[in-house]
Design a protein around this motif. Structure first.
Motif, PDB file in Angstrom:
ATOM      1  N   GLN A  40      36.863  34.312  47.856  1.00  0.00           N
ATOM      2  CA  GLN A  40      36.364  34.050  46.495  1.00  0.00           C
ATOM      3  C   GLN A  40      34.991  34.674  46.265  1.00  0.00           C
ATOM      4  OE1 GLN A  40      36.912  29.780  47.031  1.00  0.00           O
ATOM      5  NE2 GLN A  40      38.364  29.717  45.309  1.00  0.00           N
ATOM      6  N   LEU A  41      34.099  34.558  47.262  1.00  0.00           N
ATOM      7  CA  LEU A  41      32.760  35.134  47.102  1.00  0.00           C
ATOM      8  C   LEU A  41      32.785  36.648  47.224  1.00  0.00           C
ATOM      9  CD1 LEU A  41      30.424  32.595  48.928  1.00  0.00           C
ATOM     10  CD2 LEU A  41      30.880  32.846  46.479  1.00  0.00           C
ATOM     11  N   SER A  42      33.774  37.196  47.939  1.00  0.00           N
ATOM     12  CA  SER A  42      33.915  38.659  47.994  1.00  0.00           C
ATOM     13  C   SER A  42      34.169  39.202  46.597  1.00  0.00           C
ATOM     14  CB  SER A  42      35.076  39.046  48.926  1.00  0.00           C
ATOM     15  OG  SER A  42      34.784  38.710  50.268  1.00  0.00           O
ATOM     16  N   ALA A  43      34.979  38.475  45.836  1.00  0.00           N
ATOM     17  CA  ALA A  43      35.272  38.894  44.460  1.00  0.00           C
ATOM     18  C   ALA A  43      34.088  38.647  43.540  1.00  0.00           C
ATOM     19  CB  ALA A  43      36.510  38.164  43.948  1.00  0.00           C
ATOM     20  N   ALA A  65      18.635  30.089  42.679  1.00  0.00           N
ATOM     21  CA  ALA A  65      20.033  30.535  42.590  1.00  0.00           C
ATOM     22  C   ALA A  65      20.177  31.993  43.011  1.00  0.00           C
ATOM     23  CB  ALA A  65      20.576  30.325  41.174  1.00  0.00           C
ATOM     24  N   ARG A  66      19.703  32.279  44.227  1.00  0.00           N
ATOM     25  CA  ARG A  66      19.770  33.653  44.747  1.00  0.00           C
ATOM     26  C   ARG A  66      20.263  33.646  46.192  1.00  0.00           C
ATOM     27  NH1 ARG A  66      13.672  35.892  43.626  1.00  0.00           N
ATOM     28  NH2 ARG A  66      13.566  35.634  41.349  1.00  0.00           N
ATOM     29  N   PRO A 104      21.889  37.615  42.626  1.00  0.00           N
ATOM     30  CA  PRO A 104      21.883  36.411  41.777  1.00  0.00           C
ATOM     31  C   PRO A 104      23.204  35.662  41.933  1.00  0.00           C
ATOM     32  CG  PRO A 104      21.179  38.368  40.550  1.00  0.00           C
ATOM     33  CD  PRO A 104      21.753  38.850  41.841  1.00  0.00           C
ATOM     34  N   LEU A 105      23.126  34.359  42.039  1.00  0.00           N
ATOM     35  CA  LEU A 105      24.326  33.552  42.243  1.00  0.00           C
ATOM     36  C   LEU A 105      24.768  32.922  40.924  1.00  0.00           C
ATOM     37  CD1 LEU A 105      23.322  31.813  45.593  1.00  0.00           C
ATOM     38  CD2 LEU A 105      24.888  33.747  45.289  1.00  0.00           C
ATOM     39  N   CYS A 106      25.968  33.248  40.505  1.00  0.00           N
ATOM     40  CA  CYS A 106      26.519  32.675  39.282  1.00  0.00           C
ATOM     41  C   CYS A 106      26.879  31.204  39.519  1.00  0.00           C
ATOM     42  CB  CYS A 106      27.757  33.468  38.867  1.00  0.00           C
ATOM     43  SG  CYS A 106      29.045  33.495  40.135  1.00  0.00           S
ATOM     44  N   ARG A 107      27.188  30.527  38.462  1.00  0.00           N
ATOM     45  CA  ARG A 107      27.525  29.111  38.556  1.00  0.00           C
ATOM     46  C   ARG A 107      28.702  28.881  39.501  1.00  0.00           C
ATOM     47  NH1 ARG A 107      31.501  27.085  35.971  1.00  0.00           N
ATOM     48  NH2 ARG A 107      31.491  28.777  34.414  1.00  0.00           N
ATOM     49  N   GLN A 108      29.728  29.720  39.403  1.00  0.00           N
ATOM     50  CA  GLN A 108      30.919  29.544  40.243  1.00  0.00           C
ATOM     51  C   GLN A 108      30.591  29.728  41.725  1.00  0.00           C
ATOM     52  OE1 GLN A 108      30.613  31.220  37.452  1.00  0.00           O
ATOM     53  NE2 GLN A 108      32.499  31.329  36.233  1.00  0.00           N
ATOM     54  N   MET A 165      26.102  39.093  36.459  1.00  0.00           N
ATOM     55  CA  MET A 165      26.900  38.422  37.482  1.00  0.00           C
ATOM     56  C   MET A 165      27.646  37.217  36.901  1.00  0.00           C
ATOM     57  SD  MET A 165      26.550  40.222  40.211  1.00  0.00           S
ATOM     58  CE  MET A 165      26.953  39.248  41.653  1.00  0.00           C
ATOM     59  N   GLN A 166      26.999  36.507  35.978  1.00  0.00           N
ATOM     60  CA  GLN A 166      27.661  35.370  35.345  1.00  0.00           C
ATOM     61  C   GLN A 166      28.784  35.852  34.429  1.00  0.00           C
ATOM     62  OE1 GLN A 166      27.006  31.946  36.024  1.00  0.00           O
ATOM     63  NE2 GLN A 166      29.038  31.984  35.079  1.00  0.00           N
ATOM     64  N   GLN A 167      28.523  36.951  33.724  1.00  0.00           N
ATOM     65  CA  GLN A 167      29.556  37.528  32.851  1.00  0.00           C
ATOM     66  C   GLN A 167      30.767  37.955  33.679  1.00  0.00           C
ATOM     67  OE1 GLN A 167      28.299  41.098  30.826  1.00  0.00           O
ATOM     68  NE2 GLN A 167      30.106  41.172  29.500  1.00  0.00           N
ATOM     69  N   TRP A 168      30.511  38.538  34.852  1.00  0.00           N
ATOM     70  CA  TRP A 168      31.582  38.983  35.744  1.00  0.00           C
ATOM     71  C   TRP A 168      32.398  37.791  36.239  1.00  0.00           C
ATOM     72  CZ3 TRP A 168      34.783  42.441  37.318  1.00  0.00           C
ATOM     73  CH2 TRP A 168      35.329  42.415  38.608  1.00  0.00           C
ATOM     74  N   ALA A 169      31.716  36.741  36.670  1.00  0.00           N
ATOM     75  CA  ALA A 169      32.413  35.560  37.173  1.00  0.00           C
ATOM     76  C   ALA A 169      33.259  34.917  36.067  1.00  0.00           C
ATOM     77  CB  ALA A 169      31.401  34.554  37.725  1.00  0.00           C
ATOM     78  N   ASP A 170      32.714  34.832  34.863  1.00  0.00           N
ATOM     79  CA  ASP A 170      33.461  34.240  33.746  1.00  0.00           C
ATOM     80  C   ASP A 170      34.680  35.089  33.406  1.00  0.00           C
ATOM     81  OD1 ASP A 170      31.591  32.216  33.629  1.00  0.00           O
ATOM     82  OD2 ASP A 170      30.449  33.112  31.970  1.00  0.00           O
TER      83      ASP A 170
END
Length: 407
Positions: free
Chosen positions: A234-237, A259-260, A277-281, A382-387
């Motif tokens: 999951q984190l690889s993605a 959050a890094r 940067p670490l997204c919420r997910q 990064m948040q946009q990517w995760a969403d």
């Protein structure tokens, strides 16, 4: 009277050591335990000396006479055979100390400790399998370009063009170390530019079609393996860092407050620190996994022991388990997947993407960005990517993947 082979063979031990003379100072010394030694007695500089010529039966009477004649020839030239023997032995020892293998091992011990484990293993394998058997015992300063090329041709002959190029690079590093330490005058591999067959072009398979990415995310979400391996997938993605950096992630590198994920330079390919940067997910996944592995060093500890992280094959095998072969998706492919979709579908700034991939990025003045450059914008990306990944997964589960392309 000269000795005969029969007399030498039948000479029996006595209570005290005794000699059987041949001619011109050559004799056989028989000790009380039965050992038989060839010796040459001569005079040099007014002093009587003795030169060892070997042990019978390893050295026969005929061989002893040949060695005796060679020693007498040196004496006739005004040379001390014993001293010449010592010089030859010293020369051999010095040559062995300055052999390619010994210099390469010295270089490896000094230079490699701060390199990644996979790089150390690969380099050591090239040295031991491809270079040492061919040029290992040669004096490092005596190796010429044609000899170096012949060693590399042997690698090419088995179709391993990539390894031949890596071996050339490794040998060049050893030669340059030998030059720096006074064991060689130049690097012969530098003359081999263009002499090797081109590298085999290798591309890491990656999924870049949004619909297929949605199916991949559904497969990862349903992965039936351990929580550690599933989270690594999951984190690889989500984070799309290099596989070696993902698997070696440490809890001490997680900055929860900001959050890094702060990766130190020694772990990075470019040897510069990197901030992810670490997204919420991603934070939610890490918080959940922290309950399981948070007491140890590694976020993804190996099943063989918490003192090391999961192996470089773990994510690859997980992908195969989910039905993705090496021609479809690889652990490294998550990077190409993000690079392509962030640019072509989500329309993110290319320099932000490249920076987040930890590629060398320079500003308008040609200066390298520091690790925190555009950090706020990259965090939003990064948040946009995760969403977007979540959206693709949900749409795939609903059977309705929509391509959202940039205007």
């Amino acid at each position: 009277m000269p000795l005969t082979a029969t007399a030498v063979r039948q000479a029996l031990p006595k209570a005290k050591a005794y000699k059987l003379s041949d001619s011109h100072g050559l004799f056989l010394l028989v000790n009380p335990k039965g050992a038989k030694y060839w010796r040459y007695k001569y005079r040099y500089g007014g002093k009587e000396k003795t030169l060892a010529l070997g042990v019978f039966p390893e050295v026969s009477l005929k061989d002893a006479r040949v060695a005796h004649q060679e020693a007498r020839a040196k004496l006739d030239k005004g040379l001390d055979p014993g001293q010449e023997r010592r010089i030859e032995k010293l020369t051999r020892n010095l040559a062995a100390a300055d052999s390619f293998e010994s210099v390469a091992l010295e270089w490896f011990d000094k230079i490699m400790p701060d390199k990644s484990e996979s790089y150390r293993v690969r380099t050591r394998r090239i040295l031991e399998k491809d270079l040492f058997p061919v040029i290992g015992q040669r004096p490092v300063g005596a190796i010429k370009p044609p000899e170096m090329l012949a060693a590399l041709r042997r690698i090419e002959a088995r179709g391993a063009n990539d390894i031949a190029h890596r071996a050339k690079q490794t040998a060049g590093q050893v030669f340059r170390y030998a030059v720096a330490t006074g064991r060689a005058e130049r690097d012969p591999s530098a003359d081999l530019k263009g002499a090797l067959a081109p590298r085999n072009k290798k591309h890491h398979a990656a999924i870049t079609d949004p619909a297929a990415v949605g199916r991949l995310m559904v497969a990862i979400d349903g992965f039936a393996g351990t929580p550690i391996v599933k989270t690594a997938l999951q984190l690889s993605a989500l984070l799309f860092q290099r596989p070696g950096e993902i698997r070696a992630m440490e809890w001490a590198e997680i900055n929860w407050e900001q959050a890094r994920w702060e990766i130190p330079p020694e772990k990075m390919k470019m040897r510069t620190p990197h901030v992810v940067p670490l997204c919420r997910q991603a934070l939610e996944l890490l918080e959940e996994l922290h309950l399981l592995t948070g007491r140890g060093r590694y976020v993804f500890p190996s099943a063989r022991g918490a003192s090391r992280c999961i192996s470089e094959n773990t994510v690859r095998i997980a992908l195969r388990t989910m039905g993705y072969d090496k021609e479809t998706m690889t652990a490294h492919g998550f990077r190409a997947m993000a690079r392509t979709i962030l640019d072509e579908v989500l329309g993110c700034r290319v320099d932000w993407i490249e920076h987040q991939l930890a590629h060398a990025v320079k500003d308008a003045n040609g200066r390298a960005y520091n690790r925190t450059a555009h950090l706020e914008g990259r965090a939003q990306m990064m948040q946009q990517w995760a969403d977007y990944l979540d959206q693709l997964r949900v749409q795939e589960e609903a059977g309705n993947v929509v391509n959202i392309r940039k205007a």
